[in-house]
Design a protein around this motif. Structure first.
Motif, PDB file in Angstrom:
ATOM      1  N   GLY A 110      -7.372  -1.836  -4.573  1.00 24.80           N
ATOM      2  CA  GLY A 110      -7.828  -1.532  -4.040  1.00 24.80           C
ATOM      3  C   GLY A 110      -8.700  -0.635  -4.224  1.00 24.80           C
ATOM      4  N   GLY A 111     -10.325   0.159  -4.102  1.00 24.15           N
ATOM      5  CA  GLY A 111     -10.203   1.556  -3.360  1.00 24.15           C
ATOM      6  C   GLY A 111     -11.121   2.003  -3.018  1.00 24.15           C
ATOM      7  N   LEU A 112     -11.811   3.356  -2.796  1.00 27.41           N
ATOM      8  CA  LEU A 112     -12.980   3.812  -2.056  1.00 27.41           C
ATOM      9  C   LEU A 112     -14.393   4.193  -2.712  1.00 27.41           C
ATOM     10  CD1 LEU A 112     -10.817   7.034  -0.301  1.00 27.41           C
ATOM     11  CD2 LEU A 112     -11.896   5.295   1.089  1.00 27.41           C
ATOM     12  N   ASP A 113     -14.934   3.383  -2.343  1.00 26.55           N
ATOM     13  CA  ASP A 113     -15.916   3.833  -3.120  1.00 26.55           C
ATOM     14  C   ASP A 113     -17.244   4.964  -2.840  1.00 26.55           C
ATOM     15  OD1 ASP A 113     -17.813   0.701  -4.317  1.00 26.55           O
ATOM     16  OD2 ASP A 113     -15.261   0.504  -2.756  1.00 26.55           O
ATOM     17  N   LYS A 114     -18.300   5.274  -3.795  1.00 28.62           N
ATOM     18  CA  LYS A 114     -19.236   6.354  -3.602  1.00 28.62           C
ATOM     19  C   LYS A 114     -19.997   6.143  -2.152  1.00 28.62           C
ATOM     20  CE  LYS A 114     -21.308  10.279  -5.623  1.00 28.62           C
ATOM     21  NZ  LYS A 114     -21.660  11.075  -7.014  1.00 28.62           N
TER      22      LYS A 114
ATOM     23  N   THR B 256      -3.020   1.871   7.153  1.00 30.34           N
ATOM     24  CA  THR B 256      -1.734   2.551   6.343  1.00 30.34           C
ATOM     25  C   THR B 256      -3.117   3.893   5.358  1.00 30.34           C
ATOM     26  OG1 THR B 256      -2.382   1.300   4.568  1.00 30.34           O
ATOM     27  CG2 THR B 256      -1.508   0.074   6.290  1.00 30.34           C
ATOM     28  N   GLU B 257      -2.460   4.333   4.159  1.00 27.33           N
ATOM     29  CA  GLU B 257      -2.866   5.457   4.176  1.00 27.33           C
ATOM     30  C   GLU B 257      -3.746   4.664   2.622  1.00 27.33           C
ATOM     31  OE1 GLU B 257       0.016   8.104   1.720  1.00 27.33           O
ATOM     32  OE2 GLU B 257       0.903   8.804   3.988  1.00 27.33           O
ATOM     33  N   GLU B 258      -4.068   3.701   2.620  1.00 23.99           N
ATOM     34  CA  GLU B 258      -4.690   3.297   1.567  1.00 23.99           C
ATOM     35  C   GLU B 258      -5.290   2.666   2.406  1.00 23.99           C
ATOM     36  OE1 GLU B 258      -2.839   0.313  -1.194  1.00 23.99           O
ATOM     37  OE2 GLU B 258      -1.599   2.683  -1.916  1.00 23.99           O
TER      38      GLU B 258
ATOM     39  N   ILE C  22     -14.206   6.012  -6.488  1.00 22.81           N
ATOM     40  CA  ILE C  22     -13.783   7.700  -6.429  1.00 22.81           C
ATOM     41  C   ILE C  22     -12.124   7.538  -6.291  1.00 22.81           C
ATOM     42  CG2 ILE C  22     -15.683   8.762  -5.623  1.00 22.81           C
ATOM     43  CD1 ILE C  22     -14.734   9.034  -2.766  1.00 22.81           C
ATOM     44  N   LYS C  23     -11.579   6.501  -5.277  1.00 18.60           N
ATOM     45  CA  LYS C  23     -10.058   6.849  -5.310  1.00 18.60           C
ATOM     46  C   LYS C  23      -9.799   4.987  -5.728  1.00 18.60           C
ATOM     47  CE  LYS C  23      -6.095   8.614  -2.238  1.00 18.60           C
ATOM     48  NZ  LYS C  23      -6.035   9.272  -1.435  1.00 18.60           N
ATOM     49  N   LYS C  24      -8.577   5.066  -6.203  1.00 23.22           N
ATOM     50  CA  LYS C  24      -8.378   3.291  -6.867  1.00 23.22           C
ATOM     51  C   LYS C  24      -6.366   4.006  -6.550  1.00 23.22           C
ATOM     52  CE  LYS C  24     -10.735   3.152 -10.763  1.00 23.22           C
ATOM     53  NZ  LYS C  24     -10.818   2.777 -12.463  1.00 23.22           N
ATOM     54  N   TYR C  25      -6.426   2.535  -6.383  1.00 23.59           N
ATOM     55  CA  TYR C  25      -5.118   2.155  -5.560  1.00 23.59           C
ATOM     56  C   TYR C  25      -4.135   1.046  -6.272  1.00 23.59           C
ATOM     57  CZ  TYR C  25      -7.052   4.384  -0.962  1.00 23.59           C
ATOM     58  OH  TYR C  25      -8.134   5.355  -0.350  1.00 23.59           O
ATOM     59  N   ASN C  26      -2.533   0.886  -6.773  1.00 18.67           N
ATOM     60  CA  ASN C  26      -2.138   0.060  -7.807  1.00 18.67           C
ATOM     61  C   ASN C  26      -0.957  -0.192  -6.647  1.00 18.67           C
ATOM     62  OD1 ASN C  26       0.052   2.824  -7.549  1.00 18.67           O
ATOM     63  ND2 ASN C  26       0.489   2.981  -9.221  1.00 18.67           N
ATOM     64  N   SER C  27      -0.835   0.154  -5.826  1.00 24.14           N
ATOM     65  CA  SER C  27       0.762  -0.729  -5.224  1.00 24.14           C
ATOM     66  C   SER C  27       0.576  -2.605  -4.958  1.00 24.14           C
ATOM     67  CB  SER C  27       1.321   0.473  -3.387  1.00 24.14           C
ATOM     68  OG  SER C  27       1.121   1.542  -4.137  1.00 24.14           O
TER      69      SER C  27
ATOM     70  N   HIS D  10     -11.289   1.898   6.465  1.00 24.56           N
ATOM     71  CA  HIS D  10     -10.177   1.062   6.997  1.00 24.56           C
ATOM     72  C   HIS D  10      -8.943   0.507   6.350  1.00 24.56           C
ATOM     73  CE1 HIS D  10     -12.752   1.698  10.916  1.00 24.56           C
ATOM     74  NE2 HIS D  10     -13.377   1.085  10.504  1.00 24.56           N
ATOM     75  N   ALA D  11      -7.960   0.794   7.004  1.00 20.72           N
ATOM     76  CA  ALA D  11      -6.647  -0.418   6.375  1.00 20.72           C
ATOM     77  C   ALA D  11      -5.864  -0.422   7.620  1.00 20.72           C
ATOM     78  CB  ALA D  11      -6.307   1.069   5.540  1.00 20.72           C
TER      79      ALA D  11
END
Length: 427
Positions: free
Chosen positions: A238-242, A215-217, A249-254, A197-198
């Protein structure tokens, strides 16, 4: 003051080595570098074990002092220096003793009847509502992997269930917005790691309200803290866990700030899961960002500081290995960050599963391992938050693996010394 004393002690040891060895400065410098290289080649670099100060900057300074041919060496203190030292000792020791006694930190379990405790959980969130003087706790993952949506409040002595209407979440973030008087919750996972969720929710002390759509993150564990200088909640990364855990598997930097209705992007920085606190000494946001090193396996904390427009990397003692999912909070009364627990496992490249029961403090320059007579059992996914009314950390829950969950409550604070806080703070 402690850092300066450590530095001068290392310098004094170098001078004694130069005088006692009857060797050239070049030979002593090479010997010093040999010790550094040998220690750095060990599986775990423990600088203190070879009598070395644990900052790279000071190692460079020590080497240059050893090689400096123009610097005169003295075999002992002059009579003038010895006299001044004795006078200062007589003046300082009484006050220094009071300070040391008054600031001895200890973990104390707050004994609560089992029937009155919240259910055991991990990867939940807590924040302190300073307007109502209560610690607010929401969500987490309970026994048998049940995802929790209950909200509890702790008044310093007892827990009280106040709502069952909040979103079911774990690996989310929640902080108190002092300007608006609400707890702000963002992101996390619902039923599983395939349900990220976001969205943003707010707790006003009586009701949960969804404040903004997704949001998208999507995902969990962004850094999030309240910035009193901006009077806004700030979120980063933050990020998405496998599914199965361990791998991002996905990392955010904003970096975003929350205005009560939307998240507005204000910067970019390091990518991935992180923990954020607001340092009231520096008046800066501090980001603790995980860095995985594969050979030899270790986890480092890389520290970043937000100057209001961009993130700046902090040069600090990185010789202390970090853990995944520890608890972090900033102690405003003492001006330092406290961390407890965490885990190392095979998902992070380690050969063995290990859960920590250690307490560390970071004062803005160095990391210190704190030894206490009592402490909570080893755990990860644990949460602590700072109670500004009673000047103490409150810890709840956490667990080990997927089978051991805790629901005990602990306080981390200065032991009673008979000396009022106003007195030892003055000295």
């Amino acid at each position: 003051m402690n850092w300066i004393i450590d530095q001068q002690r290392e310098y004094a040891c170098d001078d004694v080595a130069l005088q006692g060895s009857n060797s050239s400065r070049k030979d002593c410098g090479e010997g010093f570098l040999g010790v550094v290289l040998q220690a750095n080649g060990l599986p775990t670099f423990v600088a203190a074990s070879v009598g070395m100060i644990n900052t790279k900057t000071l190692i460079r300074r020590r080497l240059m002092r050893i090689l400096d041919k123009h610097r005169k060496l003295k075999a002992q203190l002059s009579y003038t220096a010895m006299s001044l030292l004795m006078v200062l000792t007589v003046i300082v020791i009484p006050y220094g003793g009071r300070l040391a006694i008054a600031q001895t930190m200890e973990w104390t379990e707050i004994l609560i009847d089992e029937s009155m405790r919240p259910p055991a959980r991990l990867e939940h969130q807590m924040c302190y509502d300073s307007a109502r003087d209560v610690m607010v706790m929401h969500g987490g993952k309970g026994e048998y992997s049940v995802k929790l949506h209950d909200t509890w409040e702790f008044d310093g002595e007892e827990w009280k269930l106040v709502s069952m209407d909040g979103p079911a979440r774990y690996k989310h973030r929640m902080v108190y917005d002092a300007a608006r008087g609400v707890c702000v919750l963002f992101g996390g996972y619902g039923t599983s790691l395939t349900d990220p969720h976001a969205d943003t929710w707010e707790w006003d002390g009586q009701h949960w309200k969804q404040a903004a759509p997704n949001t998208e993150e999507l995902g969990g564990f962004p850094g999030m803290a309240y910035d009193p200088s901006r009077q806004k909640v700030i979120r980063h990364g933050g990020g998405l866990d496998k599914e199965g855990g361990g791998e991002i598997i996905k990392k955010y930097n904003s970096t975003f700030e929350w205005d009560g209705s939307a998240w507005n992007k204000i910067a970019e920085g390091p990518a991935g899961p992180a923990i954020m606190v607001y340092d009231t000494n520096k008046n800066r946001l501090i980001l603790f960002h995980y860095e995985r090193i594969e050979s030899p396996p270790r986890i480092n904390n890389v520290l970043w500081e937000f100057n209001g427009t961009e993130w700046e990397k902090i040069d600090f003692d990185d010789s202390v290995e970090a853990y995944y999912t520890p608890a972090y909070a900033f102690d405003e009364s003492r001006g330092l960050t406290v961390t407890f627990g965490g885990v190392r496992n095979r998902n992070w490249g380690f050969s063995e599963y290990y859960v920590s029961d250690q307490t560390y403090e970071w004062d803005g320059w160095d990391v210190f391992l704190i030894y206490t007579a009592h402490r909570p059992l080893a755990r990860s996914g644990v949460e602590i938050a700072y109670d500004s009314k009673q000047n103490r950390m409150i810890l709840f829950g956490g667990g080990q693996g997927t089978s051991i969950y805790y629901n005990d409550t602990w306080a981390y604070s200065a032991e009673q010394s008979g000396i009022s806080k106003s007195v030892w703070q003055l000295y």
